[in-house]
Scaffold this active site. Sequence first.
Site, PDB file in Angstrom:
ATOM      1  N   ASP A 181      46.731  33.947  41.887  1.00  0.00           N
ATOM      2  CA  ASP A 181      47.042  34.311  43.262  1.00  0.00           C
ATOM      3  C   ASP A 181      46.182  33.449  44.187  1.00  0.00           C
ATOM      4  O   ASP A 181      44.965  33.372  44.017  1.00  0.00           O
ATOM      5  CB  ASP A 181      46.748  35.802  43.494  1.00  0.00           C
ATOM      6  CG  ASP A 181      47.125  36.238  44.910  1.00  0.00           C
ATOM      7  OD1 ASP A 181      48.267  35.951  45.326  1.00  0.00           O
ATOM      8  OD2 ASP A 181      46.279  36.836  45.599  1.00  0.00           O
ATOM      9  N   GLU A 265      52.423  30.920  42.659  1.00  0.00           N
ATOM     10  CA  GLU A 265      53.370  31.246  43.701  1.00  0.00           C
ATOM     11  C   GLU A 265      53.602  29.995  44.541  1.00  0.00           C
ATOM     12  O   GLU A 265      52.639  29.287  44.836  1.00  0.00           O
ATOM     13  CB  GLU A 265      52.705  32.300  44.573  1.00  0.00           C
ATOM     14  CG  GLU A 265      53.609  33.304  45.179  1.00  0.00           C
ATOM     15  CD  GLU A 265      52.794  34.429  45.809  1.00  0.00           C
ATOM     16  OE1 GLU A 265      53.408  35.337  46.339  1.00  0.00           O
ATOM     17  OE2 GLU A 265      51.550  34.387  45.772  1.00  0.00           O
ATOM     18  N   ASP A 346      44.326  41.353  45.044  1.00  0.00           N
ATOM     19  CA  ASP A 346      44.586  39.990  44.575  1.00  0.00           C
ATOM     20  C   ASP A 346      44.881  39.963  43.074  1.00  0.00           C
ATOM     21  O   ASP A 346      45.738  39.206  42.616  1.00  0.00           O
ATOM     22  CB  ASP A 346      43.399  39.072  44.895  1.00  0.00           C
ATOM     23  CG  ASP A 346      43.158  38.947  46.395  1.00  0.00           C
ATOM     24  OD1 ASP A 346      44.115  39.164  47.169  1.00  0.00           O
ATOM     25  OD2 ASP A 346      42.011  38.641  46.789  1.00  0.00           O
TER      26      ASP A 346
END
Length: 364
Positions: A181, A265, A346
Amino acid sequence: MNKAIKYRIYPNKNQEELLQKTFGCCRKIWNLMLSDKINYYKETKKSLQTTPAKYKKEYEYLKEVDSLALTNIQLNLQKAYKIFFRDKKIGFPKYKSAKKSKKTYTTNNQKGTIQININKIKLPKIGEIKAKIHRQAEEGWIIKSATITQEKDGTYYASILYEYNKQIEKVVITDKVIGLDYKSDGLYTDSNGKTCGSPKYYRKSEKKLARLQRKLSKKEKGSNNRKNARMKVAKLQNHISNQRRDFLHKESTRIANLYDVICVESLDMKAISNKDFGNGKATLDNGYGLFQNMLAYKLQDRGKYFVKIDKWYPSSQICSKCKNKKQIKLSERVYSCECGNRIDRDVNAAINIKNEGLRQLKIA
Ligand SMILES: [Zn+2]
């Protein structure tokens, strides 16, 4: 596959003169071609195909520099036009100013015109330049091109682009999977709960940079003191960007060795830089883009998997245990769910990124 390695080079006086001349000629030919294309279009509504050769009679000095560098400018300009017509948001190609445009050119290898030797790099027209060869090409790598640049602090670099063919056997997917993340004040938090921040020396350099920039702003305009202060800032900025690249290389190599699948991501870099950073801080998130690129090719090299999940995937809203979904404010540091799952937000997001990445990999 391609790989670029950037080497520091130390041109002698004559070589430096010729490099500067080549930078200048590249800028000149870009501006000449752009202006002719614009005028031709105004008159005829058709696009002009032009080559550097057409300008060599009128501007004889263009003959003194590497002609491949000029040809690459022609190709770059064509590319800039194409991109503009495909996506108008990118903007029309701009003229290059002597002061602001980056000093750079690219030349191609033609049967050994570019070579890496011991402590030296051979370039067309320039000859052998002293260089710091921190890394040699591996067997089977072929040199495609070299991009020479001068940074704002005056240092020179040659980025050599290699091409290679490698038969890679794909690694069987095991449980060595991790999700990352993005962390705006560091690098990432992973699905095992570990956080990778930016190294101490890096933060130290940044503090020093802020100090130098404050000093610079107090110097009188046009003075020698100001010039010196600006050079100090440029030197440190270059040092920081090298430090950052080193750090990203080390960290990406480390985790590419440890894991078989790494899921990240996709990030809308513009949105992030506006949201999370003040001026000047945006360089860090460029770092994350660079980090992802490094991971992508390092995993590919090892026959492993790099999975990038969609930027709209709600990784922070889903409960990583029961898959329930709820809104969570930026200020909430803990994700707590009705199912009893209480977890750092997170880490929760990183686990979701990992699960979604694995799901995508298995259906692909
Ligand atoms: Zn839950």
